[in-house]
Scaffold this active site. Sequence first.
Site, mmCIF file in Angstrom:
data_model
loop_
_atom_site.group_PDB
_atom_site.id
_atom_site.type_symbol
_atom_site.label_atom_id
_atom_site.label_comp_id
_atom_site.label_asym_id
_atom_site.label_seq_id
_atom_site.Cartn_x
_atom_site.Cartn_y
_atom_site.Cartn_z
ATOM 1 N N ASP A 82 0.858 -1.173 0.000
ATOM 2 C CA ASP A 82 0.000 0.000 0.000
ATOM 3 C C ASP A 82 0.903 1.234 0.000
ATOM 4 O O ASP A 82 2.108 1.138 0.297
ATOM 5 C CB ASP A 82 -0.882 -0.043 1.253
ATOM 6 C CG ASP A 82 -1.622 1.245 1.494
ATOM 7 O OD1 ASP A 82 -2.362 1.685 0.600
ATOM 8 O OD2 ASP A 82 -1.448 1.836 2.583
ATOM 9 N N ASP A 128 -0.202 5.125 0.980
ATOM 10 C CA ASP A 128 -0.410 6.064 2.079
ATOM 11 C C ASP A 128 -0.289 5.377 3.424
ATOM 12 O O ASP A 128 -0.983 4.399 3.705
ATOM 13 C CB ASP A 128 -1.794 6.715 1.965
ATOM 14 C CG ASP A 128 -1.878 7.708 0.816
ATOM 15 O OD1 ASP A 128 -0.919 8.470 0.628
ATOM 16 O OD2 ASP A 128 -2.899 7.716 0.102
#
Length: 302
Positions: free
Chosen positions: A52, A54
């Site tokens: 991922d 953020d």
Amino acid sequence: MGDSGEADMKLLLDLIPEFGRKWVHVKDPRKVRALLDKLESGGVNALQVIADFDHTITKQHVNGTRHTSSFCVINNCNGLPSHFSGKDSELLKKYLPIERDPHLTKEEKTPFMVEWYTMTSELFRGFPLDSSEISEAVKKSNTELRSGFQDLVTTLDSLNVPLLVFSAGLGDVVDAILKNHGVANKNIHVISNFLKYKDGLVNGFTADIVHPFNKNGKAAEHTNYFQEMSSRHNVILMGDNLGDAEMADGVPNTDAVLKIGFLYGDVDRLLPKYLDHFDVVLVDDQTMDIANSIIQLIKKKA
């Protein structure tokens, strides 16, 4: 942890001493040891990394202040219409609590996420916004990558190990942040929400919406990425939300998927849930130390 668990943990520490840090949590040391053995025996040619963006590649916080997300960075662009920031904040205030509600299932949350991202896509229509503006907004935002991420990218690149960045954020900003930090290497592939343009104006998102609970093979279907990586059946997965634990769903013929979760905030309530979804949970660890150590272990077979 009983005697057998302590023995399994000792064997794990023999492989990766950093697992002994107090903020590193492992529910099943035997399972993690078995996964590491498979990753090590498979070597770099069987490996891919899925992460991922953020609060996983970027830090979760800086001195206690939550790190800016890729969607929030865009608010620094001068070309945005005056109403954009206010409406975006309204959507965030309404839907973020739903995304983070531990009492709702993924199935219950998903329709709200689709609604949120569809409405956000509609906000991105009818105004000019070029890549130079986004680049300037990134520079103003003072984004910070996790300590050691640049080392991780360099090592993966040298070993020809692909890194898939799977983001429910704004892909144009993700790309700009990676470029700004000098880590937009050829081994990185980004699947995210990218802006599309019509007659020089922003016209929503390209392809299908990527939201927090469909970051898996379904959201990657239009790219054929997982099929192209079908020979790489070992995965190191990293994320900071429970939904991120499913990002490798869709990788064909997986042999080993080691899931690393980053947790910050509300630890007493969330840690048990994270340990149910991730093999390793790192509490308020703003580094890539564990990931780098695992790559070095696998690298020995190269």
